[in-house]
Write an enzyme that holds these catalytic residues in place. Structure first.
Site, PDB file in Angstrom:
ATOM      1  N   PHE A 129       0.805  -1.138  -0.063  1.00 20.99           N
ATOM      2  CA  PHE A 129      -0.243  -0.227  -0.123  1.00 20.99           C
ATOM      3  C   PHE A 129       0.962   1.007   0.225  1.00 20.99           C
ATOM      4  O   PHE A 129       2.106   1.515   0.517  1.00 20.99           O
ATOM      5  CB  PHE A 129      -0.675   0.071   1.191  1.00 20.99           C
ATOM      6  CG  PHE A 129      -2.033   1.614   0.779  1.00 20.99           C
ATOM      7  CD1 PHE A 129      -2.971   0.802   0.863  1.00 20.99           C
ATOM      8  CD2 PHE A 129      -1.861   2.234   1.811  1.00 20.99           C
ATOM      9  CE1 PHE A 129      -4.206   1.622   0.528  1.00 20.99           C
ATOM     10  CE2 PHE A 129      -2.675   3.110   1.698  1.00 20.99           C
ATOM     11  CZ  PHE A 129      -3.891   3.538   0.717  1.00 20.99           C
ATOM     12  N   HIS A 130       0.196   2.219  -0.713  1.00 20.87           N
ATOM     13  CA  HIS A 130       1.380   3.743  -0.776  1.00 20.87           C
ATOM     14  C   HIS A 130      -0.129   4.687  -1.469  1.00 20.87           C
ATOM     15  O   HIS A 130      -1.005   4.468  -2.303  1.00 20.87           O
ATOM     16  CB  HIS A 130       2.553   3.253  -1.553  1.00 20.87           C
ATOM     17  CG  HIS A 130       2.226   2.734  -2.805  1.00 20.87           C
ATOM     18  ND1 HIS A 130       2.133   1.877  -3.471  1.00 20.87           N
ATOM     19  CD2 HIS A 130       2.105   4.430  -3.891  1.00 20.87           C
ATOM     20  CE1 HIS A 130       1.948   1.429  -4.861  1.00 20.87           C
ATOM     21  NE2 HIS A 130       2.140   3.234  -5.148  1.00 20.87           N
ATOM     22  N   ILE A 131       0.302   5.655  -0.515  1.00 16.33           N
ATOM     23  CA  ILE A 131      -0.131   6.762  -0.894  1.00 16.33           C
ATOM     24  C   ILE A 131       0.739   7.881  -1.646  1.00 16.33           C
ATOM     25  O   ILE A 131       1.487   8.519  -1.953  1.00 16.33           O
ATOM     26  CB  ILE A 131      -0.292   7.839  -0.538  1.00 16.33           C
ATOM     27  CG1 ILE A 131      -1.191   7.098   0.760  1.00 16.33           C
ATOM     28  CG2 ILE A 131      -1.693   9.377  -0.475  1.00 16.33           C
ATOM     29  CD1 ILE A 131      -2.276   7.929   1.884  1.00 16.33           C
TER      30      ILE A 131
END
Length: 177
Positions: A129-131
């Site tokens: 997960f990453h933004i």
């Protein structure tokens, strides 16, 4: 003017040798870049501009624009619902700190902030997960991208790192991260 001459004048080559490494690695990379980066020992080489206790801020090695960063947890988690509330809160604070730092350093006109969950949604690294936080300027999608299919990044990652690291550190401290 013959068609051949027009095509030749329209067509140009923008030298971007760093893209070949990305193209060759696409889909074949072993391991996880987000898991490996924190253990590299050199934040400048890893492009990590800030380390929190549960997550960190890293420059995108293949940016859409100068200043394109990502906020990601240390834990290898693919889905939003698998993050702890503490991880989510720290990541939100780091996104906020990153936006403030990017505004101060680059004065963008806006931002794209988003998450691609899963390969079908466009996640280049679907397992972690990453933004994304991408600074935007009026006119940054000019003819090079829309007609020529080429994006021009006017600054090296090293220069971006040097500018953003102190700014993100200061803003993260203000956010209590």
């Amino acid at each position: 003017m013959s068609r051949h001459v027009w095509v030749k004048r329209w067509y140009s080559i923008l030298w971007a040798p760093w893209r070949m490494k990305y193209i060759k690695q696409a889909g074949s990379r072993e391991g996880c870049v987000f898991c490996e980066a924190p253990s590299m020992g050199d934040d400048a080489k890893a492009l990590i501009v800030y380390r929190g206790s549960l997550s960190y801020v890293i420059l995108n090695k293949y940016p859409y624009n100068s200043g394109h960063i990502m906020v990601t947890p240390y834990r290898h988690v693919a889905e939003l619902e698998d993050l702890t509330m503490d991880e989510i809160m720290e990541m939100a604070k780091l996104v906020r700190a990153s936006v403030k730092a990017l505004k101060r350093v680059y004065a963008p006109h806006g931002f794209n902030i988003g998450v691609n969950i899963g390969e079908a949604a466009g996640a280049g690294i679907a397992g972690h997960f990453h933004i994304h936080v991408v600074p935007r300027w009026r006119g940054d999608s000019n003819f090079m991208l829309t007609v020529g299919g080429t994006k021009v990044i006017p600054e090296s990652l090293e220069d971006t790192f040097k500018k953003l690291k102190p700014a993100v550190e200061e803003e993260a401290r203000k956010e209590g991260v």
